[in-house]
Design a protein around this motif. Structure first.
Motif, mmCIF file in Angstrom:
data_model
loop_
_atom_site.group_PDB
_atom_site.id
_atom_site.type_symbol
_atom_site.label_atom_id
_atom_site.label_comp_id
_atom_site.label_asym_id
_atom_site.label_seq_id
_atom_site.Cartn_x
_atom_site.Cartn_y
_atom_site.Cartn_z
ATOM 1 N N ARG A 137 0.838 -1.205 0.000
ATOM 2 C CA ARG A 137 0.000 0.000 0.000
ATOM 3 C C ARG A 137 0.871 1.251 0.000
ATOM 4 N NH1 ARG A 137 -2.591 3.397 3.875
ATOM 5 N NH2 ARG A 137 -4.628 4.076 3.113
ATOM 6 N N GLU A 138 1.980 1.198 0.732
ATOM 7 C CA GLU A 138 2.878 2.347 0.809
ATOM 8 C C GLU A 138 3.457 2.687 -0.561
ATOM 9 O OE1 GLU A 138 2.997 -0.293 2.973
ATOM 10 O OE2 GLU A 138 1.937 0.831 4.529
ATOM 11 N N GLU A 139 3.863 1.659 -1.325
ATOM 12 C CA GLU A 139 4.373 1.896 -2.676
ATOM 13 C C GLU A 139 3.298 2.523 -3.555
ATOM 14 O OE1 GLU A 139 5.622 -1.900 -4.128
ATOM 15 O OE2 GLU A 139 7.609 -1.752 -3.260
ATOM 16 N N ALA A 140 2.072 2.035 -3.439
ATOM 17 C CA ALA A 140 0.971 2.566 -4.246
ATOM 18 C C ALA A 140 0.695 4.022 -3.901
ATOM 19 C CB ALA A 140 -0.286 1.723 -4.052
ATOM 20 N N LEU A 141 0.669 4.344 -2.617
ATOM 21 C CA LEU A 141 0.405 5.728 -2.208
ATOM 22 C C LEU A 141 1.533 6.660 -2.628
ATOM 23 C CD1 LEU A 141 -1.183 5.142 1.304
ATOM 24 C CD2 LEU A 141 -2.344 5.826 -0.808
ATOM 25 N N GLN A 142 2.763 6.186 -2.551
ATOM 26 C CA GLN A 142 3.897 7.001 -2.990
ATOM 27 C C GLN A 142 3.813 7.263 -4.492
ATOM 28 O OE1 GLN A 142 7.730 5.288 -2.227
ATOM 29 N NE2 GLN A 142 8.812 7.162 -2.766
ATOM 30 N N ASP A 165 -1.699 17.588 -15.095
ATOM 31 C CA ASP A 165 -2.490 16.979 -16.159
ATOM 32 C C ASP A 165 -2.805 15.501 -15.897
ATOM 33 O OD1 ASP A 165 -2.490 19.364 -17.598
ATOM 34 O OD2 ASP A 165 -0.609 18.861 -18.614
ATOM 35 N N ALA A 166 -2.380 14.990 -14.755
ATOM 36 C CA ALA A 166 -2.570 13.575 -14.452
ATOM 37 C C ALA A 166 -3.982 13.300 -13.924
ATOM 38 C CB ALA A 166 -1.552 13.105 -13.434
ATOM 39 N N ILE A 167 -4.497 12.164 -14.331
ATOM 40 C CA ILE A 167 -5.766 11.653 -13.819
ATOM 41 C C ILE A 167 -5.458 10.268 -13.261
ATOM 42 C CG2 ILE A 167 -8.116 10.956 -14.371
ATOM 43 C CD1 ILE A 167 -7.903 12.802 -16.845
ATOM 44 N N THR A 168 -5.825 10.024 -12.006
ATOM 45 C CA THR A 168 -5.541 8.735 -11.386
ATOM 46 C C THR A 168 -6.795 8.156 -10.757
ATOM 47 O OG1 THR A 168 -4.954 9.710 -9.260
ATOM 48 C CG2 THR A 168 -3.169 9.382 -10.811
ATOM 49 N N THR A 169 -6.806 6.830 -10.668
ATOM 50 C CA THR A 169 -7.856 6.162 -9.903
ATOM 51 C C THR A 169 -7.356 6.002 -8.478
ATOM 52 O OG1 THR A 169 -7.015 3.945 -10.405
ATOM 53 C CG2 THR A 169 -8.663 4.871 -11.929
ATOM 54 N N ARG A 170 -8.240 5.748 -7.572
ATOM 55 C CA ARG A 170 -7.833 5.493 -6.194
ATOM 56 C C ARG A 170 -7.157 4.137 -6.126
ATOM 57 N NH1 ARG A 170 -12.611 6.130 -2.240
ATOM 58 N NH2 ARG A 170 -10.878 5.781 -0.846
ATOM 59 N N VAL A 229 -3.528 -1.713 -6.855
ATOM 60 C CA VAL A 229 -3.673 -1.357 -8.263
ATOM 61 C C VAL A 229 -4.057 0.120 -8.399
ATOM 62 C CG1 VAL A 229 -4.926 -1.865 -10.385
ATOM 63 C CG2 VAL A 229 -4.402 -3.711 -8.778
ATOM 64 N N ILE A 230 -3.369 0.794 -9.316
ATOM 65 C CA ILE A 230 -3.678 2.184 -9.673
ATOM 66 C C ILE A 230 -3.683 2.274 -11.194
ATOM 67 C CG2 ILE A 230 -2.916 4.590 -9.622
ATOM 68 C CD1 ILE A 230 -1.443 4.013 -7.058
#
Length: 82
Positions: A43-48, A58-63, A73-74
């Protein structure tokens, strides 16, 4: 970072548009929406990673979402103005 997962399930879908993802290697680009789907082992890698993506205006990300047997997964893309 490229990951291969023993527990990959071909029913796994894109977190942005829910289209099926055909490959068992990540990152991969969703053929339906064009988002790049990445998997992180913690989870830490994903949040980073999400913090880094969001520094781009300009970035769009999913949670980040946890997929059992796969990881965190992101999906993300850049907003393209025409």
């Amino acid at each position: 970072m490229k990951h291969e997962f023993e527990n990959y399930d071909d029913r796994f879908s894109c977190p942005n548009c829910e289209a099926g993802l055909p490959f068992d290697e990540f990152p991969q680009t969703c053929e339906d929406c064009g988002f790049l789907v990445e998997v992180f082992k913690s989870r830490e890698e994903a949040l980073q990673a999400m913090t880094t993506f969001e520094e781009d205006p300009d970035a769009i990300t999913t949670r980040p979402g946890h997929v059992y047997g796969l990881g965190w997964v992101i999906a993300h893309t850049r907003l393209l103005l025409a």
